[in-house]
Write an enzyme that holds these catalytic residues in place. Structure first.
Site, PDB file in Angstrom:
ATOM      1  N   THR A  78     133.132  66.388  63.594  1.00  0.00           N
ATOM      2  CA  THR A  78     132.163  66.401  64.698  1.00  0.00           C
ATOM      3  C   THR A  78     131.716  67.852  64.766  1.00  0.00           C
ATOM      4  O   THR A  78     132.521  68.758  64.475  1.00  0.00           O
ATOM      5  CB  THR A  78     132.776  65.963  66.052  1.00  0.00           C
ATOM      6  OG1 THR A  78     133.824  66.874  66.382  1.00  0.00           O
ATOM      7  CG2 THR A  78     133.337  64.541  65.997  1.00  0.00           C
ATOM      8  N   HIS A  79     130.490  68.089  65.085  1.00  0.00           N
ATOM      9  CA  HIS A  79     129.916  69.457  65.072  1.00  0.00           C
ATOM     10  C   HIS A  79     130.058  70.105  63.687  1.00  0.00           C
ATOM     11  O   HIS A  79     130.084  71.326  63.589  1.00  0.00           O
ATOM     12  CB  HIS A  79     130.589  70.354  66.114  1.00  0.00           C
ATOM     13  CG  HIS A  79     130.688  69.743  67.485  1.00  0.00           C
ATOM     14  ND1 HIS A  79     129.735  69.917  68.463  1.00  0.00           N
ATOM     15  CD2 HIS A  79     131.633  68.926  68.024  1.00  0.00           C
ATOM     16  CE1 HIS A  79     130.086  69.253  69.553  1.00  0.00           C
ATOM     17  NE2 HIS A  79     131.238  68.632  69.311  1.00  0.00           N
TER      18      HIS A  79
ATOM     19  N   ASN B 149     121.390  71.251  40.361  1.00  0.00           N
ATOM     20  CA  ASN B 149     120.760  71.068  41.677  1.00  0.00           C
ATOM     21  C   ASN B 149     120.607  69.597  42.052  1.00  0.00           C
ATOM     22  O   ASN B 149     120.264  68.776  41.205  1.00  0.00           O
ATOM     23  CB  ASN B 149     119.377  71.726  41.695  1.00  0.00           C
ATOM     24  CG  ASN B 149     119.464  73.231  41.515  1.00  0.00           C
ATOM     25  OD1 ASN B 149     120.429  73.857  41.961  1.00  0.00           O
ATOM     26  ND2 ASN B 149     118.476  73.812  40.859  1.00  0.00           N
TER      27      ASN B 149
ATOM     28  N   SER C  45     118.304  74.989  36.602  1.00  0.00           N
ATOM     29  CA  SER C  45     117.388  76.031  37.031  1.00  0.00           C
ATOM     30  C   SER C  45     116.848  76.724  35.789  1.00  0.00           C
ATOM     31  O   SER C  45     117.547  76.870  34.791  1.00  0.00           O
ATOM     32  CB  SER C  45     118.128  77.036  37.912  1.00  0.00           C
ATOM     33  OG  SER C  45     117.496  78.297  37.859  1.00  0.00           O
TER      34      SER C  45
ATOM     35  N   LYS D 296     123.232  76.596  37.240  1.00  0.00           N
ATOM     36  CA  LYS D 296     122.860  75.714  38.341  1.00  0.00           C
ATOM     37  C   LYS D 296     122.879  74.236  37.986  1.00  0.00           C
ATOM     38  O   LYS D 296     122.620  73.827  36.860  1.00  0.00           O
ATOM     39  CB  LYS D 296     121.445  76.063  38.860  1.00  0.00           C
ATOM     40  CG  LYS D 296     121.341  77.347  39.616  1.00  0.00           C
ATOM     41  CD  LYS D 296     122.298  77.460  40.799  1.00  0.00           C
ATOM     42  CE  LYS D 296     121.913  76.573  41.956  1.00  0.00           C
ATOM     43  NZ  LYS D 296     120.703  77.072  42.632  1.00  0.00           N
TER      44      LYS D 296
ATOM     45  N   ASN E 122      86.096  41.763  58.046  1.00  0.00           N
ATOM     46  CA  ASN E 122      87.069  42.159  59.075  1.00  0.00           C
ATOM     47  C   ASN E 122      88.286  41.240  59.091  1.00  0.00           C
ATOM     48  O   ASN E 122      89.425  41.712  59.146  1.00  0.00           O
ATOM     49  CB  ASN E 122      86.390  42.197  60.454  1.00  0.00           C
ATOM     50  CG  ASN E 122      85.272  43.234  60.491  1.00  0.00           C
ATOM     51  OD1 ASN E 122      85.157  44.065  59.584  1.00  0.00           O
ATOM     52  ND2 ASN E 122      84.444  43.187  61.522  1.00  0.00           N
TER      53      ASN E 122
ATOM     54  N   GLU F 127     117.516  65.912  47.584  1.00  0.00           N
ATOM     55  CA  GLU F 127     116.622  66.753  48.397  1.00  0.00           C
ATOM     56  C   GLU F 127     115.258  66.086  48.577  1.00  0.00           C
ATOM     57  O   GLU F 127     114.637  66.180  49.638  1.00  0.00           O
ATOM     58  CB  GLU F 127     116.454  68.123  47.742  1.00  0.00           C
ATOM     59  CG  GLU F 127     117.729  68.948  47.792  1.00  0.00           C
ATOM     60  CD  GLU F 127     117.681  70.149  46.863  1.00  0.00           C
ATOM     61  OE1 GLU F 127     117.610  71.274  47.371  1.00  0.00           O
ATOM     62  OE2 GLU F 127     117.692  69.977  45.630  1.00  0.00           O
TER      63      GLU F 127
HETATM   64  N1  ARG Z   1      87.006  48.394  53.600  1.00  0.00           N
HETATM   65  C1  ARG Z   1      87.101  47.969  54.949  1.00  0.00           C
HETATM   66  C2  ARG Z   1      88.482  48.302  55.506  1.00  0.00           C
HETATM   67  O1  ARG Z   1      89.357  48.534  54.761  1.00  0.00           O
HETATM   68  C3  ARG Z   1      86.885  46.479  55.036  1.00  0.00           C
HETATM   69  C4  ARG Z   1      86.281  46.033  56.315  1.00  0.00           C
HETATM   70  C5  ARG Z   1      84.886  46.503  56.446  1.00  0.00           C
HETATM   71  N2  ARG Z   1      84.227  45.885  57.526  1.00  0.00           N
HETATM   72  C6  ARG Z   1      83.055  46.294  57.934  1.00  0.00           C
HETATM   73  N3  ARG Z   1      82.519  45.645  58.894  1.00  0.00           N
HETATM   74  N4  ARG Z   1      82.444  47.323  57.421  1.00  0.00           N
HETATM   75  O2  ARG Z   1      88.665  48.345  56.697  1.00  0.00           O
END
Ligand code: ARG
Length: 457
Positions: A152-153, A282, A274, A280, A107, A287
């Protein structure tokens, strides 16, 4: 790597929905950099032996070399880039690899890797903005006195200079630059050491890992640190708005290149043909820049909505933060590069712009302003008189600046000869000398100011 409490393995579809390696493999450099910083800090704190730390460091270097050489084999069972790197490390150095994850969770690891990645995205976007700005400045300089209709517009309003028009986009890009720079400053705090959500009992030196990774300081709150994706949203917001600016410019190039306008010729390098209509030419790149801004805006919305109902702290929804970020970054980089190329190569058609600028009695305001300044007429009345002069010109089938002095005096006897030269489009733009106005000397000044600011960066 987490199977201790499980008797059975995941279902095939579980494995498939859980795996993110196909996407987050792009984080490998960041993942290895963060792991090296973490291992070095653990060793310095006496949590990891010098010997294990050495093995981990050189092992991670080998993993990096392998991945750089295209030798990362994806295994959905290993879920994500973090587990792929650690798994390969364990194959290379054995059990010492198992100590790398001490006082760390995926995490805080993913939050750190992703931040490092977004920081690089910001730097790349800033470089892209710089290149486009340079192209716009060059063309604005070349055309600081070229007259074109100002709208404008989407109706001809008053003549302006092409240089002034292009510098409007330089102003937008200046704000884009400041948004990216601001996002970079705000995001630059290290989540590493927040562990799963609550911090850790190990005696970490979070300042050391923060500074090793180029962060200004560690984050304040571990719960926030592992679940915060504001930095990605800040990036996406800056990217979406920048892409909207590019889309407006793209739209103008598309209009200008169309036959009814004819203000620019699209060079071969930036057009396609085209398959059925041989005539053409383009503006596909313009775009697509216009189209990409829709996708980038969608990417911003995707991440905002992803976070909206999430309780603290980490939830797997957050794994879906990467596709929109990667998508937006790739599209913006390409859009910036395409616009810089197009702007540099556009062939403007000044005669056409001037003739459209002169049509539509575009200097009627100049006549009204003259009545105010030279004949002491209140502006509202002057506006009415100039309107009558436009009606007289239309009745005579002429442009306003083609009316004779007799025809103008028939509208209002206070009009004198010296107004005539002021009704030419060149005089009109030259007179608009207010700060930020379209007069060629003001445009030249604006270009100089931006170039000076660039020199100071
Ligand atoms: N692959 C996960 C992500 O991108 C990583 C974190 C995973 N953590 C866990 N407790 N399963 O968020």
């Amino acid at each position: 790597m987490w199977g201790g409490r499980f008797a059975g393995g995941p279902a095939a579809v579980m494995r498939e929905i859980n795996a993110s390696i196909a996407i987050d493999r792009r984080l490998w450099r960041q993942d290895i950099a963060a792991s090296k910083a973490h291992a070095a800090m653990l060793a310095a704190q006496g949590i990891l032996s010098a010997e294990d730390a050495d093995a981990i460091r050189s092992g991670l270097d080998s993993v990096a070399e392998e991945i750089a050489a295209g030798k990362l084999t994806e295994d959905p069972a290993l879920e994500d880039i973090h587990m792929h790197v650690e798994h390969r490390l364990s194959e290379l150095i054995g059990p010492a690899a198992g100590r790398l994850h001490t006082a760390r969770s995926r995490n805080d690891q993913v939050a750190t890797d992703f931040k490092l990645f977004v920081r690089d995205c910001i730097d790349e976007s800033l470089a892209g903005i710089d290149a486009l700005e340079e192209a716009l400045l060059d063309r604005a300089e070349e055309h600081s006195g070229t007259v074109m209709p100002g709208f404008t517009h989407l109706q001809s309003g008053q003549p302006v200079t092409l240089g002034h028009h292009l510098m409007a986009y330089v102003a937008m890009l200046g704000r884009d630059r400041s948004r990216f720079a601001d996002a970079r400053k705000r995001m630059n705090e290290s989540p590493l050491g927040s562990a799963a959500l609550a911090g850790t009992g190990f005696d970490l030196d979070r300042n050391a890992t923060a500074s090793a990774l180029g962060f200004d300081r560690p984050t304040e709150n571990s719960l926030d640190a592992v679940s915060d994706r504001d930095f990605a949203i800040d990036y996406l917001h800056a990217a979406a708005l920048c892409s909207v600016h590019l889309s407006r410019l793209a739209e103008e190039i598309i209009l200008w290149a169309s036959q009814p306008f004819g203000f620019v010729k699209l060079p071969d390098a930036w057009s396609t043909g085209s398959s059925i209509m041989p005539n053409k030419r383009n503006p596909d790149a313009a775009e697509l820049v216009r189209g990409h801004s829709a996708r980038i805006t969608g990417d911003l919305v995707a991440l905002l909505v992803l976070l909206k109902g999430l309780p603290l702290a980490y939830a797997k929804d957050l794994q879906d933060d990467k596709p929109p970020l990667f998508d937006a970054h790739d599209l913006l980089s390409l859009s910036l590069a395409a616009m810089a190329g197009m702007v540099a190569d556009l062939e403007f058609v000044p005669e056409k712009m001037r003739s459209v600028a002169a049509a539509g009695h575009a200097t009627a305001t100049d006549l009204a302003d003259w009545l105010v300044a030279k004949a002491d007429v209140p502006f509202r009345e002057a506006h009415h008189i100039a309107g009558s002069a436009v009606a007289a010109a239309e009745a005579a089938g002429k442009a306003l600046d083609e009316l004779s002095i007799e025809e103008l005096q028939a509208v209002d006897s206070r009009i004198t000869n010296d107004v005539l030269p002021l009704l030419a489009v060149e005089s009109s733009v030259a007179s608009r000398r207010s700060a930020g106005g379209t007069a060629p000397e003001r445009v030249a000044e604006a270009i100089r100011a931006v170039r000076e600011a660039r020199g100071r960066r």
